[in-house]
Design a protein around this motif. Structure first.
Motif, PDB file in Angstrom:
ATOM      1  N   HIS A 186      53.688   3.610  24.824  1.00 58.37           N
ATOM      2  CA  HIS A 186      54.300   2.945  25.976  1.00 58.37           C
ATOM      3  C   HIS A 186      55.506   2.129  25.517  1.00 58.37           C
ATOM      4  O   HIS A 186      55.533   1.569  24.424  1.00 58.37           O
ATOM      5  CB  HIS A 186      53.269   2.030  26.642  1.00 58.37           C
ATOM      6  N   ARG A 243      40.311   3.433  25.800  1.00 56.82           N
ATOM      7  CA  ARG A 243      40.174   1.976  25.741  1.00 56.82           C
ATOM      8  C   ARG A 243      41.425   1.335  26.345  1.00 56.82           C
ATOM      9  O   ARG A 243      42.541   1.634  25.933  1.00 56.82           O
ATOM     10  CB  ARG A 243      39.994   1.507  24.291  1.00 56.82           C
ATOM     11  N   GLN A 244      41.194   0.459  27.333  1.00 58.07           N
ATOM     12  CA  GLN A 244      42.292  -0.235  28.004  1.00 58.07           C
ATOM     13  C   GLN A 244      41.954  -1.709  28.151  1.00 58.07           C
ATOM     14  O   GLN A 244      40.901  -2.053  28.695  1.00 58.07           O
ATOM     15  CB  GLN A 244      42.541   0.361  29.396  1.00 58.07           C
ATOM     16  N   SER A 245      42.847  -2.569  27.678  1.00 57.34           N
ATOM     17  CA  SER A 245      42.688  -3.997  27.900  1.00 57.34           C
ATOM     18  C   SER A 245      43.195  -4.351  29.298  1.00 57.34           C
ATOM     19  O   SER A 245      43.736  -3.501  30.012  1.00 57.34           O
ATOM     20  CB  SER A 245      43.480  -4.773  26.842  1.00 57.34           C
ATOM     21  N   ILE A 246      43.025  -5.611  29.669  1.00 52.36           N
ATOM     22  CA  ILE A 246      43.549  -6.059  30.977  1.00 52.36           C
ATOM     23  C   ILE A 246      45.059  -5.881  31.016  1.00 52.36           C
ATOM     24  O   ILE A 246      45.629  -5.416  32.009  1.00 52.36           O
ATOM     25  CB  ILE A 246      43.160  -7.529  31.227  1.00 52.36           C
ATOM     26  N   GLY A 302      46.726  -3.759  29.291  1.00 46.76           N
ATOM     27  CA  GLY A 302      46.991  -2.330  29.337  1.00 46.76           C
ATOM     28  C   GLY A 302      46.851  -1.757  30.737  1.00 46.76           C
ATOM     29  O   GLY A 302      47.603  -0.865  31.135  1.00 46.76           O
ATOM     30  N   ARG A 303      45.882  -2.272  31.498  1.00 43.47           N
ATOM     31  CA  ARG A 303      45.715  -1.799  32.875  1.00 43.47           C
ATOM     32  C   ARG A 303      46.876  -2.259  33.759  1.00 43.47           C
ATOM     33  O   ARG A 303      47.276  -1.552  34.683  1.00 43.47           O
ATOM     34  CB  ARG A 303      44.398  -2.316  33.425  1.00 43.47           C
ATOM     35  N   ILE A 304      47.428  -3.437  33.462  1.00 40.15           N
ATOM     36  CA  ILE A 304      48.551  -3.944  34.254  1.00 40.15           C
ATOM     37  C   ILE A 304      49.809  -3.119  33.981  1.00 40.15           C
ATOM     38  O   ILE A 304      50.523  -2.712  34.908  1.00 40.15           O
ATOM     39  CB  ILE A 304      48.805  -5.433  33.941  1.00 40.15           C
ATOM     40  N   ASN A 343      49.876  -0.173  32.349  1.00 44.35           N
ATOM     41  CA  ASN A 343      49.562   1.248  32.286  1.00 44.35           C
ATOM     42  C   ASN A 343      49.729   1.831  30.881  1.00 44.35           C
ATOM     43  O   ASN A 343      50.475   2.794  30.662  1.00 44.35           O
ATOM     44  CB  ASN A 343      50.419   2.047  33.272  1.00 44.35           C
ATOM     45  N   GLY A 356      47.187   2.426  27.059  1.00 45.80           N
ATOM     46  CA  GLY A 356      45.847   2.337  26.493  1.00 45.80           C
ATOM     47  C   GLY A 356      45.736   3.189  25.247  1.00 45.80           C
ATOM     48  O   GLY A 356      46.669   3.893  24.864  1.00 45.80           O
ATOM     49  N   ARG A 388      47.914   2.884  22.137  1.00 47.01           N
ATOM     50  CA  ARG A 388      48.761   2.312  23.191  1.00 47.01           C
ATOM     51  C   ARG A 388      49.769   3.321  23.754  1.00 47.01           C
ATOM     52  O   ARG A 388      50.965   3.065  23.812  1.00 47.01           O
ATOM     53  CB  ARG A 388      49.484   1.074  22.665  1.00 47.01           C
ATOM     54  N   LEU A 392      45.328   7.422  31.534  1.00 46.12           N
ATOM     55  CA  LEU A 392      44.447   8.129  32.458  1.00 46.12           C
ATOM     56  C   LEU A 392      44.973   9.530  32.750  1.00 46.12           C
ATOM     57  O   LEU A 392      44.201  10.500  32.785  1.00 46.12           O
ATOM     58  CB  LEU A 392      44.293   7.335  33.757  1.00 46.12           C
TER      59      LEU A 392
END
Length: 229
Positions: free
Chosen positions: A21, A126-129, A131-133, A135, A137, A155, A160
């Motif tokens: 990313h 695996r995604q941290s908070i 990472g979810r914000i 996008n 992981g 990362r 997804l």
């Protein structure tokens, strides 16, 4: 021909391309810029601190000038490191084909990690908070070799979508229509009954409608299947 295309086998098709990313690149560059700012501030502060004592020298060079020179040299090295970070981010890719997953690393010296789709047992996301914000992981692919066969992609962007594309590619290969091996095919030998071929054609049509297969690829696979009846 690009480097990725040079790695492909005959008839192998690229299904998905991902890389780390851009958030990772931005964080690295901001860290390096912060370090440069600290070095510049240190150089200016030392120049001011030793300006009242011009006789303090080392090897004929004033201490203030020497410290400023060292800070400038380190800043240039950090800038070069930032440029290499960009080149590394731009050149390193994770590619899903209809046969395998290729993880390409390196700017000048290349290293390619190859994971066959048929040997993939599990896919861990695996995604941290954060990472979810933003996008991103980490994807870990576990192959038949166990822990030593783990392939970690740290990362990456849109994890997804990457996992979904990988599962679909593996599913297609397991069902036999993700990749039709023409080398092992004997002309005149049917690939299955009429019902199986009809189901395969329907699934290929769905892949075409979803954009995974182009119309040309769909027609080529359709002709290949029908010719084996």
């Amino acid at each position: 021909m690009s480097y990725v295309e040079s790695l492909l086998g005959r008839g192998e098709q690229i299904l998905y391309i991902a890389r780390q990313h851009i958030f990772v690149l931005i964080v690295n560059i901001l860290t390096e810029l912060s370090l440069i700012a600290v070095l510049v501030a240190a150089g200016v502060a030392s120049n001011v601190a030793f300006s009242n004592n011009p006789t303090a020298t080392i090897g004929g060079i004033s201490i203030s000038s020497l410290i400023l020179l060292i800070c400038i040299v380190i800043s240039v090295i950090v800038l070069i490191s930032g440029f290499l970070d960009f080149l590394r981010w731009n050149s390193e890719q994770i590619v899903i084909t209809d046969r395998r997953v290729l993880q390409i690393r390196g700017v000048f010296n290349k290293r390619v990690i190859d994971s066959s789709l048929e040997k993939i047992n599990d896919i861990e996301l695996r995604q941290s908070i954060l990472g979810r914000i933003f996008n991103f992981g980490t994807i870990e692919i576990l192959t038949a070799s166990g822990a030593e066969g783990a392939n970690v992609m740290d990362r990456i962007e849109a994890p997804l979508e990457f996992k979904r594309a990988l599962l679909e590619a593996k599913h297609n290969l397991d069902r036999g229509y993700g990749y039709l091996d023409t080398d092992s095919y004997t002309p005149g030998r049917p690939v299955g009954g009429a019902i199986d071929i009809q189901r395969t054609l329907e699934e290929l049509a769905r892949l075409r409608d979803r954009g995974i297969l182009s119309p040309e690829e769909f027609e080529a696979k359709k002709r290949d299947l029908l010719s084996r009846i």
